[in-house]
Motif scaffolding. Structure first.
Motif, PDB file in Angstrom:
ATOM      1  N   UNK A  42      -9.763 -46.528  23.740  1.00  0.00           N
ATOM      2  CA  UNK A  42     -10.489 -46.902  22.519  1.00  0.00           C
ATOM      3  C   UNK A  42     -10.496 -45.744  21.524  1.00  0.00           C
ATOM      4  N   UNK A  43     -10.514 -44.506  22.042  1.00  0.00           N
ATOM      5  CA  UNK A  43     -10.440 -43.317  21.196  1.00  0.00           C
ATOM      6  C   UNK A  43      -9.549 -42.289  21.887  1.00  0.00           C
ATOM      7  N   UNK A  44      -8.860 -41.499  21.081  1.00  0.00           N
ATOM      8  CA  UNK A  44      -7.949 -40.485  21.626  1.00  0.00           C
ATOM      9  C   UNK A  44      -8.394 -39.091  21.195  1.00  0.00           C
ATOM     10  N   UNK A  45      -8.359 -38.166  22.151  1.00  0.00           N
ATOM     11  CA  UNK A  45      -8.664 -36.779  21.821  1.00  0.00           C
ATOM     12  C   UNK A  45      -7.574 -36.195  20.931  1.00  0.00           C
ATOM     13  N   UNK A  46      -6.317 -36.633  21.183  1.00  0.00           N
ATOM     14  CA  UNK A  46      -5.194 -36.171  20.363  1.00  0.00           C
ATOM     15  C   UNK A  46      -4.747 -37.318  19.465  1.00  0.00           C
ATOM     16  N   UNK A  47      -4.834 -37.134  18.144  1.00  0.00           N
ATOM     17  CA  UNK A  47      -4.538 -38.199  17.193  1.00  0.00           C
ATOM     18  C   UNK A  47      -3.117 -38.736  17.341  1.00  0.00           C
ATOM     19  N   UNK A  48      -2.190 -37.887  17.745  1.00  0.00           N
ATOM     20  CA  UNK A  48      -0.796 -38.311  17.838  1.00  0.00           C
ATOM     21  C   UNK A  48      -0.557 -39.391  18.876  1.00  0.00           C
ATOM     22  N   UNK A  49      -1.489 -39.548  19.830  1.00  0.00           N
ATOM     23  CA  UNK A  49      -1.335 -40.571  20.864  1.00  0.00           C
ATOM     24  C   UNK A  49      -1.819 -41.938  20.403  1.00  0.00           C
ATOM     25  N   UNK A  50      -2.527 -41.984  19.298  1.00  0.00           N
ATOM     26  CA  UNK A  50      -3.096 -43.231  18.789  1.00  0.00           C
ATOM     27  C   UNK A  50      -1.993 -44.066  18.135  1.00  0.00           C
ATOM     28  N   UNK A  67       9.530 -34.613   8.073  1.00  0.00           N
ATOM     29  CA  UNK A  67       8.816 -34.353   9.326  1.00  0.00           C
ATOM     30  C   UNK A  67       7.628 -33.411   9.107  1.00  0.00           C
ATOM     31  N   UNK A  68       7.852 -32.294   8.430  1.00  0.00           N
ATOM     32  CA  UNK A  68       6.783 -31.310   8.199  1.00  0.00           C
ATOM     33  C   UNK A  68       5.674 -31.877   7.335  1.00  0.00           C
ATOM     34  N   UNK A  69       6.055 -32.625   6.288  1.00  0.00           N
ATOM     35  CA  UNK A  69       5.049 -33.237   5.405  1.00  0.00           C
ATOM     36  C   UNK A  69       4.129 -34.165   6.195  1.00  0.00           C
ATOM     37  N   UNK A  70       4.725 -35.001   7.038  1.00  0.00           N
ATOM     38  CA  UNK A  70       3.948 -35.974   7.812  1.00  0.00           C
ATOM     39  C   UNK A  70       3.005 -35.271   8.774  1.00  0.00           C
ATOM     40  N   UNK A  71       3.516 -34.245   9.453  1.00  0.00           N
ATOM     41  CA  UNK A  71       2.700 -33.490  10.407  1.00  0.00           C
ATOM     42  C   UNK A  71       1.492 -32.864   9.716  1.00  0.00           C
ATOM     43  N   UNK A  72       1.705 -32.311   8.534  1.00  0.00           N
ATOM     44  CA  UNK A  72       0.610 -31.668   7.794  1.00  0.00           C
ATOM     45  C   UNK A  72      -0.421 -32.680   7.303  1.00  0.00           C
ATOM     46  N   UNK A  73       0.032 -33.818   6.807  1.00  0.00           N
ATOM     47  CA  UNK A  73      -0.878 -34.830   6.256  1.00  0.00           C
ATOM     48  C   UNK A  73      -1.708 -35.493   7.353  1.00  0.00           C
ATOM     49  N   UNK A  74      -1.064 -35.824   8.482  1.00  0.00           N
ATOM     50  CA  UNK A  74      -1.756 -36.558   9.544  1.00  0.00           C
ATOM     51  C   UNK A  74      -2.427 -35.649  10.573  1.00  0.00           C
ATOM     52  N   UNK A  75      -2.163 -34.365  10.503  1.00  0.00           N
ATOM     53  CA  UNK A  75      -2.795 -33.431  11.430  1.00  0.00           C
ATOM     54  C   UNK A  75      -2.248 -33.520  12.845  1.00  0.00           C
ATOM     55  N   UNK A  76      -0.960 -33.820  12.985  1.00  0.00           N
ATOM     56  CA  UNK A  76      -0.314 -33.863  14.298  1.00  0.00           C
ATOM     57  C   UNK A  76       0.824 -32.843  14.309  1.00  0.00           C
ATOM     58  N   UNK A  77       1.434 -32.661  15.463  1.00  0.00           N
ATOM     59  CA  UNK A  77       2.521 -31.687  15.573  1.00  0.00           C
ATOM     60  C   UNK A  77       3.825 -32.294  15.068  1.00  0.00           C
TER      61      UNK A  77
END
Length: 234
Positions: A42-50, A67-77
């Motif tokens: 229901x919730x993920x500790x790591x946003x990238x798994x959602x 790739x870099x733009x997306x990572x920075x905007x969404x806060x994932x690696x």
């Protein structure tokens, strides 16, 4: 004592048939959809798994973000973004909507992998009547790649192949079904512009190069599939 009941729908197929399926190592409750058989939390500790984050990644990829733009905007690696791109791209197979086309336009556009000195050419077939890309290949600007594209068109009846005056097209395509001239490829030239806007790797002055041809290929398929169908995975 009052109870708060939270109703969960599957984030993959949106089915309401969800059951509990054990506890994860991080002590989070795991769920499983009995329709699509996929598991989720229901919730993920790591946003990238959602799954919702992954959908946003794909949506940004096909709307000109790197790739870099997306990572920075969404806060994932950046690794998360790349894995999502590859996993989604690997599932895509371009298929034509029908088995007979009157006129198919073929053209090529170039991009880069690793550095500007390493060009990769995308050669593809497009039908203006249905506004769909029906086959694509990528590699060197060579006779071998045109043959590969022609092979990908096997099983489809095409009345006319429309191309520019590149000599290799004359060598590979059937002489009695080949129309040559810019007047026959106006529509596909517009598609080239559309693809360059949708995929940052295809921009003429981009610095967003794929490090590997394989990664580049998945990004191309993803972009073309989205253009064809405004894909349901977004």
């Amino acid at each position: 004592m009052s109870q708060i009941i939270v109703k969960l729908d599957c984030p993959h197929c949106f089915s309401a048939k969800v059951v509990k399926n054990g506890i994860k190592k991080n002590k989070a409750q795991n769920y499983k959809c009995t329709d699509c058989k996929k598991q989720f939390q229901s919730e993920y500790l790591y946003w990238g798994a959602d799954i919702s984050t992954k959908r946003k990644i794909i949506k940004m990829l096909v709307h000109g973000s790197g790739i870099t733009d997306i990572a920075n905007v969404l806060g994932v690696s950046k690794g998360c973004v790349l894995r999502t791109l590859l996993k989604t791209g690997e599932q895509i197979i371009l298929k034509s909507s029908k088995k007979h086309f009157h006129k198919v336009q073929i053209d090529e556009l170039h991009s880069f992998v690793g550095k500007r000195k390493k060009k990769v050419w995308i050669i593809y077939a497009y039908d203006a009547e249905t506004d769909e890309i029906i086959a694509v290949t990528a590699g060197k600007r060579s006779k071998k790649q045109v043959k590969d594209l022609f092979k990908r068109l096997e099983g489809i009846t095409i009345d006319w192949f429309c191309t520019d005056n590149w000599e290799v097209f004359k060598q590979v395509l059937p002489y009695d079904k080949h129309l040559i001239g810019k007047q026959f490829t106006k529509a596909i030239e517009g598609v080239n512009t559309s693809l360059r806007n949708s995929c940052k790797r295809l921009n003429r002055r981009t610095t967003s190069f794929s490090k590997k041809v394989y990664n580049h290929w998945q990004a191309i398929k993803l972009t073309m599939n989205y253009r064809n169908y405004k894909a349901s995975y977004i």
